[in-house]
Design a protein around this motif. Structure first.
Motif, PDB file in Angstrom:
ATOM      1  N   SER A 130     -39.460  44.279 -17.223  1.00  0.00           N
ATOM      2  CA  SER A 130     -38.755  45.103 -16.241  1.00  0.00           C
ATOM      3  C   SER A 130     -38.761  44.470 -14.862  1.00  0.00           C
ATOM      4  O   SER A 130     -37.971  44.843 -13.995  1.00  0.00           O
ATOM      5  N   GLY A 131     -39.653  43.529 -14.632  1.00  0.00           N
ATOM      6  CA  GLY A 131     -39.765  42.893 -13.328  1.00  0.00           C
ATOM      7  C   GLY A 131     -40.431  43.767 -12.288  1.00  0.00           C
ATOM      8  O   GLY A 131     -40.450  43.416 -11.099  1.00  0.00           O
ATOM      9  N   MET A 132     -41.031  44.870 -12.716  1.00  0.00           N
ATOM     10  CA  MET A 132     -41.635  45.814 -11.778  1.00  0.00           C
ATOM     11  C   MET A 132     -43.165  45.820 -11.829  1.00  0.00           C
ATOM     12  O   MET A 132     -43.805  46.388 -10.958  1.00  0.00           O
ATOM     13  N   LEU A 133     -43.746  45.191 -12.845  1.00  0.00           N
ATOM     14  CA  LEU A 133     -45.199  45.193 -12.987  1.00  0.00           C
ATOM     15  C   LEU A 133     -45.687  43.754 -13.089  1.00  0.00           C
ATOM     16  O   LEU A 133     -45.304  43.024 -14.012  1.00  0.00           O
ATOM     17  N   CYS A 134     -46.541  43.365 -12.157  1.00  0.00           N
ATOM     18  CA  CYS A 134     -47.068  42.001 -12.128  1.00  0.00           C
ATOM     19  C   CYS A 134     -48.591  42.049 -12.205  1.00  0.00           C
ATOM     20  O   CYS A 134     -49.237  42.774 -11.455  1.00  0.00           O
ATOM     21  N   LYS A 135     -49.148  41.288 -13.131  1.00  0.00           N
ATOM     22  CA  LYS A 135     -50.600  41.159 -13.252  1.00  0.00           C
ATOM     23  C   LYS A 135     -50.962  39.769 -12.749  1.00  0.00           C
ATOM     24  O   LYS A 135     -50.460  38.769 -13.270  1.00  0.00           O
ATOM     25  N   ALA A 136     -51.830  39.703 -11.746  1.00  0.00           N
ATOM     26  CA  ALA A 136     -52.170  38.424 -11.130  1.00  0.00           C
ATOM     27  C   ALA A 136     -53.676  38.243 -11.079  1.00  0.00           C
ATOM     28  O   ALA A 136     -54.448  39.206 -11.152  1.00  0.00           O
TER      29      ALA A 136
ATOM     30  N   GLN B  12     -39.100  26.223  -9.446  1.00  0.00           N
ATOM     31  CA  GLN B  12     -39.577  25.892  -8.111  1.00  0.00           C
ATOM     32  C   GLN B  12     -40.176  27.136  -7.460  1.00  0.00           C
ATOM     33  O   GLN B  12     -39.751  28.264  -7.749  1.00  0.00           O
ATOM     34  N   ARG B  13     -41.151  26.925  -6.595  1.00  0.00           N
ATOM     35  CA  ARG B  13     -41.833  28.060  -5.981  1.00  0.00           C
ATOM     36  C   ARG B  13     -40.880  28.981  -5.239  1.00  0.00           C
ATOM     37  O   ARG B  13     -41.028  30.205  -5.259  1.00  0.00           O
ATOM     38  N   GLU B  14     -39.883  28.404  -4.571  1.00  0.00           N
ATOM     39  CA  GLU B  14     -38.950  29.249  -3.806  1.00  0.00           C
ATOM     40  C   GLU B  14     -38.039  30.080  -4.701  1.00  0.00           C
ATOM     41  O   GLU B  14     -37.405  31.023  -4.244  1.00  0.00           O
ATOM     42  N   ASP B  15     -38.000  29.745  -6.004  1.00  0.00           N
ATOM     43  CA  ASP B  15     -37.154  30.503  -6.939  1.00  0.00           C
ATOM     44  C   ASP B  15     -37.932  31.575  -7.697  1.00  0.00           C
ATOM     45  O   ASP B  15     -37.368  32.230  -8.579  1.00  0.00           O
ATOM     46  N   LEU B  16     -39.215  31.730  -7.381  1.00  0.00           N
ATOM     47  CA  LEU B  16     -40.011  32.755  -8.055  1.00  0.00           C
ATOM     48  C   LEU B  16     -39.498  34.150  -7.744  1.00  0.00           C
ATOM     49  O   LEU B  16     -38.961  34.394  -6.651  1.00  0.00           O
ATOM     50  N   PRO B  17     -39.650  35.090  -8.678  1.00  0.00           N
ATOM     51  CA  PRO B  17     -39.341  36.490  -8.360  1.00  0.00           C
ATOM     52  C   PRO B  17     -40.162  36.938  -7.158  1.00  0.00           C
ATOM     53  O   PRO B  17     -41.298  36.496  -6.960  1.00  0.00           O
ATOM     54  N   LEU B  18     -39.586  37.804  -6.360  1.00  0.00           N
ATOM     55  CA  LEU B  18     -40.229  38.217  -5.118  1.00  0.00           C
ATOM     56  C   LEU B  18     -41.617  38.792  -5.352  1.00  0.00           C
ATOM     57  O   LEU B  18     -42.553  38.530  -4.593  1.00  0.00           O
TER      58      LEU B  18
ATOM     59  N   GLU C 170     -42.569  39.089 -21.785  1.00  0.00           N
ATOM     60  CA  GLU C 170     -43.164  38.865 -20.473  1.00  0.00           C
ATOM     61  C   GLU C 170     -43.070  37.399 -20.080  1.00  0.00           C
ATOM     62  O   GLU C 170     -42.996  36.504 -20.930  1.00  0.00           O
ATOM     63  N   ALA C 171     -43.099  37.173 -18.770  1.00  0.00           N
ATOM     64  CA  ALA C 171     -43.093  35.817 -18.231  1.00  0.00           C
ATOM     65  C   ALA C 171     -44.464  35.516 -17.646  1.00  0.00           C
ATOM     66  O   ALA C 171     -45.074  36.362 -16.989  1.00  0.00           O
ATOM     67  N   LEU C 172     -44.942  34.311 -17.887  1.00  0.00           N
ATOM     68  CA  LEU C 172     -46.254  33.878 -17.398  1.00  0.00           C
ATOM     69  C   LEU C 172     -46.038  32.682 -16.476  1.00  0.00           C
ATOM     70  O   LEU C 172     -45.480  31.665 -16.891  1.00  0.00           O
ATOM     71  N   TYR C 173     -46.482  32.812 -15.229  1.00  0.00           N
ATOM     72  CA  TYR C 173     -46.254  31.783 -14.217  1.00  0.00           C
ATOM     73  C   TYR C 173     -47.560  31.046 -13.948  1.00  0.00           C
ATOM     74  O   TYR C 173     -48.571  31.653 -13.569  1.00  0.00           O
ATOM     75  N   LEU C 174     -47.526  29.715 -14.134  1.00  0.00           N
ATOM     76  CA  LEU C 174     -48.699  28.872 -13.970  1.00  0.00           C
ATOM     77  C   LEU C 174     -48.419  27.799 -12.930  1.00  0.00           C
ATOM     78  O   LEU C 174     -47.356  27.178 -12.934  1.00  0.00           O
ATOM     79  N   GLU C 175     -49.391  27.564 -12.080  1.00  0.00           N
ATOM     80  CA  GLU C 175     -49.211  26.620 -10.974  1.00  0.00           C
ATOM     81  C   GLU C 175     -49.362  25.175 -11.440  1.00  0.00           C
ATOM     82  O   GLU C 175     -50.175  24.851 -12.298  1.00  0.00           O
TER      83      GLU C 175
ATOM     84  N   PHE D 239     -43.730  29.647 -17.422  1.00  0.00           N
ATOM     85  CA  PHE D 239     -43.039  28.933 -16.348  1.00  0.00           C
ATOM     86  C   PHE D 239     -44.061  28.105 -15.581  1.00  0.00           C
ATOM     87  O   PHE D 239     -45.042  28.648 -15.052  1.00  0.00           O
ATOM     88  N   LEU D 240     -43.846  26.805 -15.533  1.00  0.00           N
ATOM     89  CA  LEU D 240     -44.658  25.929 -14.701  1.00  0.00           C
ATOM     90  C   LEU D 240     -44.050  25.891 -13.313  1.00  0.00           C
ATOM     91  O   LEU D 240     -42.876  25.532 -13.149  1.00  0.00           O
ATOM     92  N   VAL D 241     -44.844  26.276 -12.330  1.00  0.00           N
ATOM     93  CA  VAL D 241     -44.336  26.440 -10.966  1.00  0.00           C
ATOM     94  C   VAL D 241     -44.620  25.172 -10.163  1.00  0.00           C
ATOM     95  O   VAL D 241     -45.787  24.823  -9.921  1.00  0.00           O
ATOM     96  N   PHE D 242     -43.566  24.472  -9.757  1.00  0.00           N
ATOM     97  CA  PHE D 242     -43.683  23.253  -8.962  1.00  0.00           C
ATOM     98  C   PHE D 242     -43.395  23.560  -7.502  1.00  0.00           C
ATOM     99  O   PHE D 242     -42.559  24.421  -7.188  1.00  0.00           O
ATOM    100  N   THR D 243     -44.063  22.840  -6.628  1.00  0.00           N
ATOM    101  CA  THR D 243     -43.797  23.008  -5.191  1.00  0.00           C
ATOM    102  C   THR D 243     -42.629  22.148  -4.739  1.00  0.00           C
ATOM    103  O   THR D 243     -42.024  22.412  -3.702  1.00  0.00           O
ATOM    104  N   LYS D 244     -42.312  21.098  -5.491  1.00  0.00           N
ATOM    105  CA  LYS D 244     -41.162  20.252  -5.183  1.00  0.00           C
ATOM    106  C   LYS D 244     -40.631  19.687  -6.494  1.00  0.00           C
ATOM    107  O   LYS D 244     -41.351  19.627  -7.497  1.00  0.00           O
TER     108      LYS D 244
END
Length: 432
Positions: free
Chosen positions: A88-94, A68-74, A5-10, A42-47
């Motif tokens: 699978s990229g089909m299940l997101c827990k937020a 980058q934020r614009e490169d995040l999965p939809l 799994e991938a974990l996205y942090l701001e 994944f550390l998510v940067f705005t710029k």
């Protein structure tokens, strides 16, 4: 190790430098405490920015990348971080609480022997399980306190000599007595320790009758803390069972001493404490530097802050995340903070009052939405109504002669009997 799994942090920006929001710091702290390495972070940067300054706050051993934020999965792009995306990229827990519980469950799947990690979920694994939209406590811990601390940190020198309402709410909750599942044994042990201490201090003994209520102890809550730390011990060995004396067994339960808060949820260290620790740590360090007089108003919060540092694994996890615990020094010359009676009502109290005034108790009869309908013998004769150009036309009941034998049915389902409180009316449906 294969990451499933991938974990996205701001990552946010302050004074042109990247910094970690509290939700990100909390998630990293839990990953470190659990020693969980099953996520690709994944550390998510705005710029485009350098993350070199964040290196000391990232636990070693984590597989960390930048995006980058614009490169995040939809699917992730439409969620509020932190968020976890399966392979699978089909299940997101937020959402913070959801992601933290997910990290704990993944850790237990990889190593079921982690008793200390399992204990974070609390009794029946319900700690922070209810979402913030329906649970005042989850909303306070997940949103209220982190938001208040981050708002304070934006301008820590601008102090109005008043605590944020969310911090005040937590401070008022901590001294309240707690009740845990099957706590009778712990309370009797506490009574036995109290009486043993009284005998040691007073050789003449104590003449209190068994039927008299026992006063709360005046010297800390060492028994509660020992019980809490024993629950977290990974290699705990069952101790020999010792039965209380006959004198203690005769004391009725209502007369046993109450248990005091040790941690945020009550007696045991849970996920709630993990959420609060990075927030309260930064808040206390800021007060120590900019508004030390306010420390007088939060004695129970200071005590909690000291206790959590005694939990096995907390110091290790904090060091890995670059958290250097401070020792707030309350000045002796300052006057103590205002009493609870002079303070405004807490956040939880205010919300309860708002809910009580928002909707009056339902005492039977048709709902307000049914006031335009004519009710006769419990069969609805619906009358056409037009408003704002919209006209609703209703057909008559297909079987208007139907009736129910109310006399032979339990009174509890009869809409004309008794009175419902607010908590019942929202889910009460009667079908005719």
């Amino acid at each position: 190790m294969k990451h499933t799994e991938a974990l996205y942090l701001e990552v946010s920006c302050q004074n042109e430098e990247p910094c970690l929001p509290l939700h990100t710091s909390i998630t990293l702290f839990l990953l470190s405490y659990c020693e969980c390495k099953s996520f690709k972070v994944f550390l998510v940067f705005t710029k485009p920015e350098s993350s070199q300054s964040l290196k000391s706050r990232l636990p070693e051993g984590l597989d960390v990348s930048h995006i980058q934020r614009e490169d995040l999965p939809l699917l992730v792009r439409g969620c509020r971080l932190p968020a976890a995306l399966d392979e699978s990229g089909m299940l997101c827990k937020a959402g913070l609480a959801v992601v933290l519980r997910h990290i704990i469950n993944n850790t237990l799947e990889a190593d079921p022997s982690r008793k200390d990690v399992l204990a974070l979920l609390g009794f029946k694994k319900t700690c922070l399980k209810a979402c913030a939209e329906v649970s005042k406590w989850t909303r306070l811990c997940e949103i209220g306190i982190p938001s208040a601390v981050e708002e304070h940190l934006k301008d820590p020198t601008n102090q109005s000599e008043q605590l944020p309402l969310s911090i005040l709410t937590l401070e008022r909750r901590l001294p309240a007595p707690v009740k845990v599942h099957n706590d009778d044994k712990i309370r009797r042990q506490k009574l036995q320790e109290q009486r043993r201490n009284e005998k040691n201090e007073s050789p003449a003994g104590n003449s209190n009758s068994e039927s008299e209520p026992v006063q709360p102890p005046q010297v800390g809550d060492e028994l509660e803390l020992r019980a809490a730390l024993a629950k977290l011990s990974v290699d705990s060995v069952p101790t020999a069972t010792t039965r209380e004396s006959c004198e203690i067994r005769k004391v009725k339960t209502p007369h046993l001493p109450l248990l005091q808060h040790v941690f945020a949820e009550g007696l045991y260290f849970t996920l709630t404490d993990v959420v609060l620790l990075p927030c309260i740590h930064q808040y206390l360090c800021s007060l120590q530097a900019h508004a030390v007089s306010l420390l007088h108003q939060i004695p129970h919060l200071l005590r909690w802050y000291s206790r959590v540092q005694e939990v096995p694994g907390v110091l290790r996890a904090a060091k890995a995340c670059g958290i250097a615990f401070c020792t707030p020094q309350v000045p002796t010359s300052s006057a103590p903070g205002p009493s609870a009676e002079s303070n405004p009502p807490s956040l939880l109290d205010q919300e309860e009052d708002q809910e009580k005034t928002k909707q009056p108790p339902f005492i039977g009869g048709p709902r307000p939405t049914m006031t335009k309908l004519k009710v006769k013998n419990y069969n609805l004769l619906l009358i056409p109504h037009q408003e704002n150009g919209i006209e609703a036309i209703y057909a008559p009941h297909p079987c208007p002669g139907w009736t129910l034998p109310w006399d032979s049915l339990p009174e509890a389902i009869n809409p004309t009997e008794a009175e419902l409180d607010t908590s019942q009316t929202s889910s009460c449906v009667i079908i005719f």
